[in-house]
Every structure is written in structure tokens, then in C-alpha cells.
Design an enzyme around this catalytic site. Structure first.
Site, PDB file in Angstrom:
ATOM      1  N   TRP A  61       0.803  -1.220   0.000  1.00 39.87           N
ATOM      2  CA  TRP A  61       0.000   0.000   0.000  1.00 39.87           C
ATOM      3  C   TRP A  61       0.840   1.275   0.000  1.00 39.87           C
ATOM      4  CZ3 TRP A  61       1.837   2.390   4.209  1.00 39.87           C
ATOM      5  CH2 TRP A  61       2.326   1.590   5.250  1.00 39.87           C
ATOM      6  N   ARG A  63       6.620  -0.664 -11.593  1.00 41.65           N
ATOM      7  CA  ARG A  63       7.956  -1.285 -11.593  1.00 41.65           C
ATOM      8  C   ARG A  63       7.900  -2.723 -12.101  1.00 41.65           C
ATOM      9  NH1 ARG A  63      11.394   0.132  -6.210  1.00 41.65           N
ATOM     10  NH2 ARG A  63      10.209  -1.561  -5.300  1.00 41.65           N
ATOM     11  N   LYS A  83      -2.616  -8.087  -8.006  1.00 41.72           N
ATOM     12  CA  LYS A  83      -3.416  -8.018  -6.788  1.00 41.72           C
ATOM     13  C   LYS A  83      -2.851  -6.875  -5.946  1.00 41.72           C
ATOM     14  CE  LYS A  83      -3.139  -9.070  -2.773  1.00 41.72           C
ATOM     15  NZ  LYS A  83      -3.786  -7.857  -2.241  1.00 41.72           N
ATOM     16  N   PRO A  84      -3.487  -5.692  -6.040  1.00 40.14           N
ATOM     17  CA  PRO A  84      -2.977  -4.561  -5.255  1.00 40.14           C
ATOM     18  C   PRO A  84      -3.345  -4.720  -3.780  1.00 40.14           C
ATOM     19  CG  PRO A  84      -4.937  -3.911  -6.475  1.00 40.14           C
ATOM     20  CD  PRO A  84      -4.678  -5.351  -6.828  1.00 40.14           C
ATOM     21  N   ALA A  85      -2.693  -3.953  -2.923  1.00 38.56           N
ATOM     22  CA  ALA A  85      -3.017  -3.986  -1.493  1.00 38.56           C
ATOM     23  C   ALA A  85      -4.466  -3.543  -1.306  1.00 38.56           C
ATOM     24  CB  ALA A  85      -2.082  -3.064  -0.727  1.00 38.56           C
ATOM     25  N   GLY A  90       6.551  -6.448  -0.497  1.00 36.56           N
ATOM     26  CA  GLY A  90       5.843  -6.417   0.772  1.00 36.56           C
ATOM     27  C   GLY A  90       6.741  -6.902   1.889  1.00 36.56           C
ATOM     28  N   GLU A 139      10.785  -8.205  -3.343  1.00 35.97           N
ATOM     29  CA  GLU A 139      11.219  -6.892  -2.843  1.00 35.97           C
ATOM     30  C   GLU A 139      10.645  -6.787  -1.442  1.00 35.97           C
ATOM     31  OE1 GLU A 139      13.216  -4.868  -4.316  1.00 35.97           O
ATOM     32  OE2 GLU A 139      13.194  -5.556  -6.384  1.00 35.97           O
ATOM     33  N   LEU A 140      11.463  -7.071  -0.447  1.00 38.43           N
ATOM     34  CA  LEU A 140      10.921  -7.237   0.905  1.00 38.43           C
ATOM     35  C   LEU A 140      11.304  -6.075   1.829  1.00 38.43           C
ATOM     36  CD1 LEU A 140      11.613 -11.076   1.053  1.00 38.43           C
ATOM     37  CD2 LEU A 140       9.581  -9.881   0.218  1.00 38.43           C
ATOM     38  N   CYS A 147      10.217   1.103   2.374  1.00 40.52           N
ATOM     39  CA  CYS A 147      11.229   0.067   2.624  1.00 40.52           C
ATOM     40  C   CYS A 147      12.608   0.687   2.613  1.00 40.52           C
ATOM     41  CB  CYS A 147      11.122  -1.008   1.557  1.00 40.52           C
ATOM     42  SG  CYS A 147      11.161  -0.309  -0.099  1.00 40.52           S
ATOM     43  N   GLU A 173      11.894  -2.817  11.503  1.00 42.07           N
ATOM     44  CA  GLU A 173      11.517  -1.830  10.507  1.00 42.07           C
ATOM     45  C   GLU A 173      10.463  -0.931  11.161  1.00 42.07           C
ATOM     46  OE1 GLU A 173       9.665  -3.551   7.015  1.00 42.07           O
ATOM     47  OE2 GLU A 173      10.606  -2.045   5.741  1.00 42.07           O
ATOM     48  N   SER A 189      16.090   5.796  -5.354  1.00 39.72           N
ATOM     49  CA  SER A 189      15.134   5.261  -6.326  1.00 39.72           C
ATOM     50  C   SER A 189      15.224   5.986  -7.664  1.00 39.72           C
ATOM     51  CB  SER A 189      13.713   5.401  -5.775  1.00 39.72           C
ATOM     52  OG  SER A 189      13.623   4.706  -4.550  1.00 39.72           O
TER      53      SER A 189
HETATM   54  P1  NAD Z   1       2.373  -7.091   3.412  1.00 35.19           P
HETATM   55  O1  NAD Z   1       3.405  -8.142   3.184  1.00 35.19           O
HETATM   56  O2  NAD Z   1       1.484  -7.216   4.558  1.00 35.19           O
HETATM   57  O3  NAD Z   1       1.428  -6.991   2.136  1.00 35.19           O
HETATM   58  C1  NAD Z   1       1.922  -6.818   0.839  1.00 35.19           C
HETATM   59  C2  NAD Z   1       0.917  -7.391  -0.143  1.00 35.19           C
HETATM   60  O4  NAD Z   1       0.820  -8.791   0.063  1.00 35.19           O
HETATM   61  C3  NAD Z   1      -0.496  -6.841   0.005  1.00 35.19           C
HETATM   62  O5  NAD Z   1      -1.064  -6.737  -1.279  1.00 35.19           O
HETATM   63  C4  NAD Z   1      -1.197  -7.923   0.800  1.00 35.19           C
HETATM   64  O6  NAD Z   1      -2.577  -7.953   0.593  1.00 35.19           O
HETATM   65  C5  NAD Z   1      -0.545  -9.164   0.238  1.00 35.19           C
HETATM   66  N1  NAD Z   1      -0.542 -10.337   1.102  1.00 35.19           N
HETATM   67  C6  NAD Z   1      -0.522 -10.387   2.460  1.00 35.19           C
HETATM   68  N2  NAD Z   1      -0.497 -11.673   2.881  1.00 35.19           N
HETATM   69  C7  NAD Z   1      -0.485 -12.449   1.765  1.00 35.19           C
HETATM   70  C8  NAD Z   1      -0.442 -13.860   1.537  1.00 35.19           C
HETATM   71  N3  NAD Z   1      -0.382 -14.735   2.541  1.00 35.19           N
HETATM   72  N4  NAD Z   1      -0.444 -14.308   0.257  1.00 35.19           N
HETATM   73  C9  NAD Z   1      -0.488 -13.439  -0.772  1.00 35.19           C
HETATM   74  N5  NAD Z   1      -0.525 -12.092  -0.617  1.00 35.19           N
HETATM   75  C10 NAD Z   1      -0.518 -11.606   0.631  1.00 35.19           C
HETATM   76  O7  NAD Z   1       3.167  -5.734   3.396  1.00 35.19           O
HETATM   77  P2  NAD Z   1       2.576  -4.247   3.530  1.00 35.19           P
HETATM   78  O8  NAD Z   1       2.296  -3.997   4.955  1.00 35.19           O
HETATM   79  O9  NAD Z   1       1.505  -3.986   2.540  1.00 35.19           O
HETATM   80  O10 NAD Z   1       3.829  -3.401   3.036  1.00 35.19           O
HETATM   81  C11 NAD Z   1       4.850  -3.050   3.885  1.00 35.19           C
HETATM   82  C12 NAD Z   1       6.058  -3.935   3.657  1.00 35.19           C
HETATM   83  O11 NAD Z   1       6.456  -3.887   2.289  1.00 35.19           O
HETATM   84  C13 NAD Z   1       7.256  -3.457   4.443  1.00 35.19           C
HETATM   85  O12 NAD Z   1       7.933  -4.536   5.021  1.00 35.19           O
HETATM   86  C14 NAD Z   1       8.128  -2.811   3.374  1.00 35.19           C
HETATM   87  O13 NAD Z   1       9.484  -2.752   3.685  1.00 35.19           O
HETATM   88  C15 NAD Z   1       7.845  -3.655   2.190  1.00 35.19           C
HETATM   89  N6  NAD Z   1       8.178  -2.942   0.959  1.00 35.19           N
HETATM   90  C16 NAD Z   1       9.278  -3.334   0.260  1.00 35.19           C
HETATM   91  C17 NAD Z   1       9.643  -2.660  -0.889  1.00 35.19           C
HETATM   92  C18 NAD Z   1      10.847  -3.090  -1.670  1.00 35.19           C
HETATM   93  O14 NAD Z   1      10.940  -2.723  -2.834  1.00 35.19           O
HETATM   94  N7  NAD Z   1      11.779  -3.835  -1.121  1.00 35.19           N
HETATM   95  C19 NAD Z   1       8.885  -1.590  -1.332  1.00 35.19           C
HETATM   96  C20 NAD Z   1       7.762  -1.193  -0.589  1.00 35.19           C
HETATM   97  C21 NAD Z   1       7.421  -1.901   0.558  1.00 35.19           C
END
Ligand code: NAD
Length: 488
Positions: free
Chosen positions: A161, A170, A185-187, A239, A261-262, A295, A392, A452
Site C-alpha cells: 500500500w 515497476r 493483486k494490489p493492497a 511487501g 522486494e521485501l 522500505c 523496521e 530510487s
Molecule cells: P504485506 O506483506 O502485509 O502486504 C503486501 C501485499 O501482500 C499486500 O497486497 C497484501 O494484501 C498481500 N498479502 C498479504 N499476505 C499475503 C499472503 N499470505 N499471500 C499473498 N498475498 C498476501 O506488506 P505491507 O504492509 O503492505 O507493506 C509493507 C512492507 O512492504 C514493508 O515490510 C516494506 O518494507 C515492504 N516494501 C518493500 C519494498 C521493496 O521494494 N523492497 C517496497 C515497498 C514496501
């Protein structure tokens, strides 16, 4: 739920349905998900809540469209991306408003995200025509080796999100350029921006089925169902590390290619020879961009003991001058966090740091009133081992820890399980290069608080994942290599 108070300009005409096979449709059971305004908790819109059946329909559409899209001339694919870039640029104000409304970030930052995110469409519109294999003579003679690149096939994109547009473009840019079809599948917190982008892609003529968008509150089920299907050939996820680990496990069954990308835990090193003005400026960007919900956000400020007090004082002064408020209001520098849990978790990390010995220079406690606001916060005297240095933060909090030698600073920076980005401020050229080499991170910001760039390979090592987005590397994630042995 409170009533909407701010202006909702920008939301008119934004789709709220699923986009599957070129058709906009409701969820089979007509279920919806409320999208909330993080500035006051009111409902901005309700989008379709798709389930596994709709997700599988999206994969059917992507799989059906795959062969024709792969056979579409690269120039044509590139020109569709370029047309999408032009249309997003024309509608930049609307995109920025939608991003700001659903995610909370200030409008100026949302505009920055549109420029940055859109750049991936332009960059990969140019890369579409540069995919190439090679021709090589066998080192021992007698034959030739030909390599050819092919699109990996239908992809699943799961995005977070915090950058609702850029985290999508990207992936969409390089995938479409390479000839892959996609299910996105967006957030569920921020689906509107992606739906608006799908409208743009439809309008410029991207063929039906090439891009499909499924909004859902059942991410786990939808992700698992799609990944259990061998037609899906690639998963790109941005995520949290925790969710990423689960997806890597799921990819094992059909050996889908994966990009991850975590999370990050970026150290921000300030050496004794740093230009302090520049370091404070860089710190403001690296920390406060996206309210710290990035991130790439500077998470641990590691400052040489001889300049730490001055750095902390100046940073606190700048942070206390920021205006917190609704992202769409004039003059706002810091918007709300994404939800109540985010405020709670940031507040808990600050309280724990204080218990562990940190001092609060500015901020420190969640704001009163509606919405999910947390004030810009600076903590000093933070022990190296403090909990906040290991997590984080994902919020506007800058913890400062001191060091006395370069070796100590690099060791502290590398002590994290994460390895996305590190920042270092020094005016010494040799130290710059030595430290950049020694930092165990996918990216280093050297005397800058921002790394970035669509033309650069973005990505991490260790628990921050693998794969690169952007740059010349970005398209490789969507290409397989076939080698042909040719006796002559
Ligand atoms: P999140 O992992 O909770 O969710 C990310 C996405 O995954 C959402 O669309 C969510 O609905 C989906 N999701 C959640 N559980 C799932 C499952 N079991 N199976 C499939 N999809 C699932 O993360 P968030 O809170 O939305 O985002 C924050 C995190 O993202 C932070 O840790 C941040 O560092 C990371 N992030 C990383 C980068 C990067 O490029 N490295 C960029 C932006 C954000």
C-alpha cells in the site's frame, strides 16, 4: 466510521470493479471492500472483493492472451507502454489525488510518486526493443551457440500500500515490455490507484487479458490458488519479509520464477568528516519521505560521536518545523500513517526505546483526534542493541545511535538481517568507496538520501529479498533464456 470531511476530488470516474479479460465486473457474490481515508477513517470508496474464482478467471484471461502478446512486435508493445506513460502524465493530478487520498501522503509527495512511478512505463517502453540474445563461437571450435530470450509467461504481481502506483509500474513496465501477461493483486488498503492505471492501459489499447486486476480481502487464498496453477510462471512480490517467505515456499510446487522486494532496515551513517548540512538534508528525505513508510526509509541513524549531538539537534529542529495534517491540505508535510495498527506499532517501538535508555528530542506520542497521525520524532542516546534498531519502524521516527570508528559503524550497519539500502555521508573519497564496498546492501546512497530511479536496479540482499526492478536488469526478471547448440 466517521463522515468524510475532506474534498474527494480525483475519485470521480475511478473504477471500483475487477478488471478481467478486458471487462469490468463485480465480484461473483457482489462483495466489496471499503477503502478508508487514513486522515479520518471515513470510507472513500468500496471496491469489488474478488475471490479465488475471479482470480482464476483472471489467470485464464492472462493465459489465453499470452501467446498473442508474446508475438506482438516489441515496438508495438513499447509504444503501448509509451502511450500509457503519456496518458498518466496527462492525468498526473488525478493520480496524485487518488494516491494521496487512499494512502495519506501529502499531495506534493504523491505527485513525486506519479513522476517516479510513471518513469518505469517510459523506461521499459524503451527497453522493449532492446531484448536480445547472442551468437557465440564454441571456445573449442566446431560449433556455434545461439541464445534467445523469451517472455517467462503469465505473471502474478502482489503489491503493497505504501507506493500504490510505483510498486505496480515497476513490475507492469518490464513484464509488458518483455511480452508477459499479468494478474495484479494490489493492497486492499490502496486499490484505487491500480484500478485507475488499468483504466489507462485499457484506454491506450493494451489488448484484453494482458493486464488483469483483482482486488480482494482474501490475499492468502487468492495468492495460493493462483500459485497452485502451473500456467502461472512468475510471481513478483513487494511487501513484508514474512509474507514473502510464505510465497517463496508456495512457488516450490511449480517452480515459478520469483522476485522478492521485501522489508528493509536502512542504516544512515554520518561520519565525522561529513558535510552536516547535506547529511541533515538527506536525513529528512530518507526518513520523512512517505512519513517513513518506505522500505528505503532510514531506520537507524549511526552517527560519529563527535558530531552526533549537533546532528541530533539540527535534525530535531527540522523535524519540529514540519506540518502534520491531511495530505490534500496546503502546506502539509507529513500525512497520516496507513492505519491504527501502524500508529500503535510505531508508538510501542518509541516507548520501548525510551525504556531502553533513549531520550526524546521531539515528538514521541501519537497525535490526539481522528485519523492515524504520528508526529515526527527524534530519539537520541539510543543503545545500539535497542529494539527499535532491529525492527523496521515504518513511521516518522529517527533513532540516533553513536559510533567511534569506521569499522564499528560498518559492523553495526551490517548487523541487520535486512540488506536493502544503506546511506553514508562522508567527504573522504577513499572512505566512500571502502564503505560502499563493505556495506552488505543491494543499494547504497552515497551523500544522498534518495536512491530510487527507474534507470537503476532497485533491490536487496539477505532478508530484503532478491531480484531487481528498474535499470537494464529489470526486464531480465521477465525473460527466460533458450540456448541452441549448432554444429557447423
Ligand atoms: P504485506 O506483506 O502485509 O502486504 C503486501 C501485499 O501482500 C499486500 O497486497 C497484501 O494484501 C498481500 N498479502 C498479504 N499476505 C499475503 C499472503 N499470505 N499471500 C499473498 N498475498 C498476501 O506488506 P505491507 O504492509 O503492505 O507493506 C509493507 C512492507 O512492504 C514493508 O515490510 C516494506 O518494507 C515492504 N516494501 C518493500 C519494498 C521493496 O521494494 N523492497 C517496497 C515497498 C514496501
Amino acid at each position: 466510521m466517521t463522515q468524510a470531511s475532506g474534498t474527494r476530488d480525483g475519485l470521480e470516474g475511478v473504477e471500483t470493479r475487477l478488471f478481467i479479460g478486458g471487462t469490468w465486473r463485480d465480484a461473483d457474490d457482489a462483495g466489496t471492500i471499503d477503502v478508508l481515508d487514513p486522515a479520518d477513517g471515513s470510507v472513500l470508496a468500496s471496491v469489488a472483493d474478488g475471490g479465488t474464482a475471479e482470480a482464476m478467471a483472471a489467470l485464464d484471461a492472462a493465459a489465453d492472451a499470452q501467446a498473442a502478446w508474446a508475438a506482438t512486435p516489441p515496438r508495438e508493445r513499447g509504444e503501448l507502454l509509451r502511450a500509457a506513460y503519456e496518458l498518466v502524465a496527462q492525468r498526473a493530478d488525478q493520480f496524485a489525488r487518488v494516491i494521496s487520498l487512499e494512502m495519506g501522503k501529502p499531495l506534493a509527495e504523491a505527485k513525486g510518486e506519479v513522476t517516479y512511478g510513471n518513469e518505469f512505463l517510459r523506461w521499459f517502453s524503451e527497453e522493449a526493443v532492446r531484448v536480445r540474445g547472442r551468437w557465440m563461437e564454441n571456445p573449442v571450435g566446431g560449433s556455434r551457440m545461439l541464445t534467445m530470450k523469451k517472455p517467462v509467461g503469465p505473471c502474478l504481481f502482489i503489491t503493497p500500500w505504501n507506493f500504490p502506483l510505483a510498486m505496480g509500474t515497476r513490475k507492469i513496465g518490464p513484464a509488458l515490455a518483455a511480452g508477459c501477461t499479468v494478474v495484479i493483486k494490489p493492497a486492499s488498503q490502496t486499490p484505487l490507484t491500480m484500478l485507475l492505471l488499468a483504466q489507462v492501459l485499457e484506454e491506450v489499447g493494451v489488448p484484453a487479458g494482458v493486464v488483469n486486476v483483482v482486488t480482494t480481502s482474501s490475499s492468502r487464498e487468492v495468492g495460493a490458488a493462483l500459485m497452485a496453477d502451473p500456467r502461472l510462471r512468475k510471481v513478483s512480490f513487494t511487501g513484508s519479509t514474512e509474507v514473502g517467505r510464505g510465497l517463496i515456499g508456495q512457488s516450490a510446487e511449480h517452480l515459478q520464477r520469483i522476485s522478492m522486494e521485501l522489508g528493509g532496515n536502512a542504516p544512515f551513517l554520518v561520519f565525522e568528516d561529513a558535510d552536516l548540512d547535506a547529511a541533515v538534508e538527506g536525513a529528512m528525505v530518507a526518513k520523512m519521505r512517505n512519513m517513513g513508510e518506505a522500505c528505503t526509509a532510514a531506520n537507524r541513524f549511526l552517527v560519529h560521536e563527535s558530531v552526533a549531538e549537533e546532528f541530533g539537534r539540527r535534525l530535531a529542529e527540522r523535524m519540529s518545523g514540519l506540518t502534520v495534517g491531511r495530505g490534500q491540505d496546503d502546506g502539509v508535510d507529513v500525512g497520516p500513517l496507513i492505519n491504527a495498527e501502524a500508529v500503535e506499532s510505531v508508538g510501542a517501538l518509541v516507548s520501548e526505546a525510551v525504556e531502553e535508555g533513549a531520550r526524546v528530542l521531539v515528538g514521541g506520542k501519537p497525535a490526539e483526534g481522528p485519523g492515524w497521525f504520528f508526529p515526527p520524532t527524534v530519539l537520541v542516546d539510543v543503545p545500539a542493541e535497542a529494539t527499535i534498531n532491529r525492527h523496521e519502524i515504518f513511521g516518522p521516527v529517527a533513532p540516533i545511535t553513536t559510533f567511534s570508528t569506521e569499522e564499528e559503524a560498518v559492523a553495526a550497519a551490517n548487523s541487520s538481517e535486512y540488506g536493502l539500502v544503506a546511506y553514508a555521508y562522508t567527504r573522504d573519497l577513499t572512505r566512500s568507496l571502502r564503505v560502499s564496498e563493505a556495506l552488505a546492501f543491494g543499494m547504497v546512497g552515497l551523500n544522498t538520501g534518495i536512491v530510487s530511479n527507474a534507470a537503476a536496479p532497485f533491490g536487496g540482499v539477505k532478508a530484503s529479498g532478491f531480484g531487481r526492478e528498474g535499470g537494464f536488469e529489470g526486464i531480465e526478471e521477465y525473460l527466460d533464456t533458450t540456448y541452441v547448440a549448432i554444429p557447423l
